[in-house]
Design a protein around this motif. Structure first.
Motif, mmCIF file in Angstrom:
data_model
loop_
_atom_site.group_PDB
_atom_site.id
_atom_site.type_symbol
_atom_site.label_atom_id
_atom_site.label_comp_id
_atom_site.label_asym_id
_atom_site.label_seq_id
_atom_site.Cartn_x
_atom_site.Cartn_y
_atom_site.Cartn_z
ATOM 1 N N VAL A 106 0.775 -1.355 0.167
ATOM 2 C CA VAL A 106 0.217 0.017 0.042
ATOM 3 C C VAL A 106 0.797 1.094 0.102
ATOM 4 N N ALA A 107 1.569 1.458 0.988
ATOM 5 C CA ALA A 107 2.625 2.600 1.214
ATOM 6 C C ALA A 107 3.489 2.631 0.106
ATOM 7 N N GLY A 108 4.036 1.644 -0.472
ATOM 8 C CA GLY A 108 5.024 1.485 -1.314
ATOM 9 C C GLY A 108 4.714 1.981 -2.522
ATOM 10 N N LYS A 109 3.427 1.937 -2.913
ATOM 11 C CA LYS A 109 2.928 2.480 -4.019
ATOM 12 C C LYS A 109 2.109 3.813 -4.139
ATOM 13 N N GLY A 110 2.598 4.654 -3.129
ATOM 14 C CA GLY A 110 2.048 5.914 -2.800
ATOM 15 C C GLY A 110 0.774 6.162 -1.897
ATOM 16 N N LYS A 140 -7.489 9.079 8.973
ATOM 17 C CA LYS A 140 -6.581 8.253 9.871
ATOM 18 C C LYS A 140 -5.188 8.281 9.158
ATOM 19 N N THR A 141 -4.031 8.827 10.096
ATOM 20 C CA THR A 141 -2.802 8.757 9.322
ATOM 21 C C THR A 141 -1.627 8.611 10.618
ATOM 22 N N ARG A 142 -0.526 8.980 10.395
ATOM 23 C CA ARG A 142 0.423 8.836 11.415
ATOM 24 C C ARG A 142 1.295 9.841 11.678
ATOM 25 N N LEU A 143 2.187 9.920 12.562
ATOM 26 C CA LEU A 143 2.930 11.093 12.972
ATOM 27 C C LEU A 143 3.732 11.868 11.923
ATOM 28 N N GLY A 144 4.178 10.727 10.633
ATOM 29 C CA GLY A 144 4.970 11.198 9.774
ATOM 30 C C GLY A 144 5.640 10.219 9.078
ATOM 31 N N TRP A 145 6.219 10.406 8.040
ATOM 32 C CA TRP A 145 7.158 9.249 7.242
ATOM 33 C C TRP A 145 8.236 8.678 7.939
ATOM 34 N N ASP A 146 9.040 9.552 8.731
ATOM 35 C CA ASP A 146 10.292 8.770 9.600
ATOM 36 C C ASP A 146 10.282 9.872 10.553
ATOM 37 N N SER A 147 11.255 9.440 11.541
ATOM 38 C CA SER A 147 11.442 10.336 12.835
ATOM 39 C C SER A 147 12.276 11.724 12.274
ATOM 40 N N GLY A 171 0.240 6.768 16.783
ATOM 41 C CA GLY A 171 1.332 7.143 17.436
ATOM 42 C C GLY A 171 2.815 6.606 16.902
ATOM 43 N N ARG A 172 2.845 6.403 15.585
ATOM 44 C CA ARG A 172 4.192 5.811 14.815
ATOM 45 C C ARG A 172 4.522 6.441 13.522
ATOM 46 N N THR A 173 5.347 6.316 13.158
ATOM 47 C CA THR A 173 5.617 6.766 11.736
ATOM 48 C C THR A 173 5.757 5.928 10.934
ATOM 49 N N ARG A 174 5.646 6.110 9.591
ATOM 50 C CA ARG A 174 5.578 4.862 8.805
ATOM 51 C C ARG A 174 6.729 4.187 8.664
ATOM 52 N N ALA A 175 7.951 4.622 9.083
ATOM 53 C CA ALA A 175 9.222 3.866 9.193
ATOM 54 C C ALA A 175 9.133 3.095 9.945
ATOM 55 N N GLN A 176 8.384 3.036 11.192
ATOM 56 C CA GLN A 176 8.303 2.209 12.372
ATOM 57 C C GLN A 176 7.623 1.095 12.112
ATOM 58 N N MET A 177 6.581 1.104 11.212
ATOM 59 C CA MET A 177 5.444 0.175 10.994
ATOM 60 C C MET A 177 4.831 -0.144 12.308
#
Length: 323
Positions: A106-110, A140-147, A171-177
């Motif tokens: 999902v996220a890898g395709k944008g 619904k979303t996350r804190l950001g892409w990464d830290s 409460g996580r970034t995408r990088a955290q999964m």
């Protein structure tokens, strides 16, 4: 707390939308045990527009589970708008936009959390969906892409300006999964922002009444959403809310609930797929933890192909636990 015209009362608990988890049987049970709001499995906008049967089936809802939301995801503006109109026709109480799913397909395709790398498109989709439907639209979303890109504080304001009526923040970034601990600090910052007028729903690592109480008291969120902790445990909403449902549930009671979930799924889908939908919950439920030499029973349970076979296995486990 209120989203649109939907009243939820104080400190409501929501069931998170999860693929292969929040089917109709599970949603109905979560509702019974105190979930104030439930969501369908998330729905691909592109697949919906192409009328893919398995995706269309995810739009099936019933009055017993209301209020219920349908969540859609995608990266194409026109497809998301058309899908939102199709979802509105299915009759949910609100439409949620998924800008938080972190999985690669999902996220890898944008799409999903991938939108955190393309904020202009995220905002365009949000504005156009809000304009296209009459139902309340939430995100619904996350804190950001990464830290290094913790953008949720500013992003929340921009999404609010697009016309959404509530925002859920994991409460996580995408990088955290799903690794590490959810960080609720920024969720609290968003909620305390005087420019934020919409309800803020917190999500991440809620597994107990203490967790939920802390989320409400320390971070001030309007609602708490529970995700992975619900697997095989629809009764968690009563436990987390510390609500009274009479005598506390026994292990035998919980097996009865899982068997009911199986029956609902089979009746509403079919035997083969109803069993498949139930297996994830049987594999994850905490009630089987600690049973000696359970591995072979677990394998048999997850290989069962008929309701009769699966019921017999669960009945044997019941006897084992009660002796």
């Amino acid at each position: 707390m209120k989203i649109g015209n939907i009243e939820f009362g104080q400190r409501p608990l929501f069931l998170a939308p999860m693929e292969d988890v929040t089917d109709i049987g599970f949603r109905m049970l979560c509702k019974r045990f105190g979930a104030a709001m439930v969501y369908t499995e998330f729905v691909s906008a592109e697949a919906l527009v192409r009328s893919v049967k398995s995706t269309m089936n995810k739009l099936t809802i019933c009055d017993e589970e209301r209020p219920v939301g349908i969540q859609i995801y995608g990266r194409d503006v026109d497809a998301m708008v058309e899908a939102a109109r199709m979802v509105e026709a299915a009759g949910p109480d609100l439409i949620d936009l998924n800008f938080g799913c972190p999985v690669k397909k999902v996220a890898g395709k944008g799409a999903g959390a991938g939108m955190l790398q393309n904020i202009p498109k995220m905002l365009e989709i949000t504005r156009k969906v809000v304009d296209a439907v009459r139902l309340p639209v939430t995100v619904k979303t996350r804190l950001g892409w990464d830290s290094g890109n913790l953008i949720i504080t500013e992003l929340a304001e921009r999404l609010q300006d697009c016309g959404i009526q509530a925002l859920t923040i994991h409460g996580r970034t995408r990088a955290q999964m799903y690794t590490g601990q959810a960080d609720w600090t920024l969720i609290g910052d968003v909620k305390r922002n005087p420019r934020i007028r919409i309800p803020i729903i917190g999500n991440g690592d809620i597994t107990s009444a203490e967790d939920a109480d802390n989320a409400f008291r320390q971070y001030g969120v309007d609602a708490v959403m529970i995700g992975r902790a619900t697997f095989g445990r629809p009764w968690i909403f009563g436990e987390v809310a510390e609500s009274s449902f009479g005598i506390p549930l026994t292990v035998s009671d919980k097996i009865d609930i899982l068997l009911e979930q199986l029956r609902i799924n089979v009746e509403r889908i079919d035997e083969y797929r109803g069993i498949l939908h139930t297996r994830r919950h049987l594999a994850a439920t905490p009630i089987f933890k600690g049973i000696p030499d359970f591995r072979q029973t677990r394998i048999a349970m997850l290989r069962a192909e008929t309701v009769e076979e699966l019921t017999e296995i669960l009945e044997r486990v019941r006897v084992q636990l009660m002796t």
